[in-house]
Enzyme design. Sequence first.
Site, PDB file in Angstrom:
ATOM      1  CE  LYS A  77      -3.696   2.211   2.695  1.00 51.73           C
ATOM      2  NZ  LYS A  77      -4.552   2.108   3.897  1.00 51.73           N
ATOM      3  CB  SER A 152      -7.739   4.056   2.830  1.00 49.19           C
ATOM      4  OG  SER A 152      -6.984   3.427   3.846  1.00 49.19           O
ATOM      5  CB  SER A 176      -8.166   1.205   5.752  1.00 52.70           C
ATOM      6  OG  SER A 176      -8.854   2.398   5.506  1.00 52.70           O
TER       7      SER A 176
HETATM    8  N1  GLN Z   1     -12.786   4.874   6.193  1.00 51.34           N
HETATM    9  C1  GLN Z   1     -12.199   5.259   7.446  1.00 51.34           C
HETATM   10  C2  GLN Z   1     -11.704   6.674   7.361  1.00 51.34           C
HETATM   11  O1  GLN Z   1     -11.874   7.272   6.366  1.00 51.34           O
HETATM   12  C3  GLN Z   1     -11.083   4.332   7.814  1.00 51.34           C
HETATM   13  C4  GLN Z   1      -9.854   4.574   7.046  1.00 51.34           C
HETATM   14  C5  GLN Z   1      -8.726   3.728   7.475  1.00 51.34           C
HETATM   15  O2  GLN Z   1      -8.899   2.727   8.174  1.00 51.34           O
HETATM   16  N2  GLN Z   1      -7.532   4.140   7.109  1.00 51.34           N
HETATM   17  O3  GLN Z   1     -11.161   7.206   8.272  1.00 51.34           O
END
Ligand code: GLN
Length: 486
Positions: A77, A152, A176
């Site tokens: 990632k 994400s 995420s």
């Molecule tokens: N969707 C969540 C956010 O926008 C989690 C994102 C994540 O786990 N990095 O914060």
Amino acid sequence: MTSLFPDIATLRSQLDSRAVSATELAQEHLKRVKAASSLNAFVDVNEAETLAQAKAADARLAAGETAPLLGIPLAHKDIFVTTGFKSTAGSRMLANYQSPFNAEVVQRLALAGAVSLGKLNCDEFAMGSSNENSAFGPCHNPWHAHAVPGGSSGGSAAAVAAGLVPVATGTDTGGSIRQPSAFCGVTGIKPTYGSCSRYGMIAYASSLDQAGPMARSVEDCAIMLGAMAGFDPKDATSLKMDVPDWEAALNADLRGKKVGIPREYRMEGTDQAILDSWEQGKAWLKDAGAEIVDVSLPHTKYALPAYYIVAPAEASSNLARYDGVRYGLRDLPDGSGLQDMYAATRAAGFGDEVKRRILIGTYVLSAGFYDAYYTQAQKVRALVARDFERAFQECDVILAPTTPTASFPLGSMNEDPLTMYLNDVFAVPASLAGLPAMSVPATINADGLPLGLQLVGKPFDEQGVLNAGLAIQQRAGFTAQPVKWW
Ligand code: GLN
């Protein structure tokens, strides 16, 4: 290669018997990455770097060395900083950033012999649930090109599901790893907070950020996690603990185990197909010998609002470092001073969602509002963690859906950040409590999109989570694959 979607064990035996070389594996997967470029899963590849890593792996293999991932292709990632590839965090701010060092997790995987194919698309600074917030364009869901892969870690999930890499790294701050895993029909685990070093992981919300693997099986997650986890003195929140051999201790016999079903997770707005798969999950775990018990997590409904105070607060502080002086982009309009440079750089470098979070975070931390919002959210966080402590007096592992819906169409939630945030409603509580949590593929819905089931464990009980996941994997028989992208 005999299988087009091989697991690590298969690749290991092929490499050991010299049926294939690390270089051939890297070339084959690079070819796939190129052919599947319309998926937009990768934001950077560097063939020369990958082939150099593969050559080094082949030399280690020839020298008779054994390492858990020797010669296995993977990708990271683009939240992990790496040498040899750009490190962008999905942001214009770092669009051309080259790190002088590797993140600790990347370094450990390299020592274990893994060969990196490059960097994977993600929401900007890991903020999002659809991968649409990337400065490099959205990544697509391999199961349906007009659907989001989740976020994400959307690029990681899409690349693994589409067979571009057997395994990938992801990060999970509030879902995420788990949410995109569920959306793309792959398996992903976020370990206990502090298990994997955050050194070199571009920070979003430091008290929540945690690295983890994404793969096509529970076994591969166990192997990857074993190579990624472990104490790192360079990370002040890293846990001093021995890394267990999760792979060797995998055991899908759940006799004597209790699986808790949190009643507060029966939420309005959850797809019927997801509720059905949850029922099916219970039956599978019962079949594996577990006893199913009802548990209560009474503060569940406050978890998401608390998360959307704590996470932006930490983000606003972490992202203050992108000032045009030290890292990445610098926008210095003619004749302007220091303040103008800060403003111009941040206006040009950050996308809308990141700006929204910085504004919210700065507001909740400001004098006069701090106690009303930030302190209150921290109290709620403690209550959410206590809920789990109580529940784990009555059960060993918790079973819940990963998400309330399947993947949704690209662009369908752009105007409505709150609905987007709701997608994390089942994932965020375990993040606030720092607990190990995994998503495993359960089934395919009527639209042909995968659905995942989530397992949440006691602190440090990754094994319990993996074992329950394995029991589901064996019964779900999830062998479906998306259309071929290469
Ligand atoms: N969707 C969540 C956010 O926008 C989690 C994102 C994540 O786990 N990095 O914060």
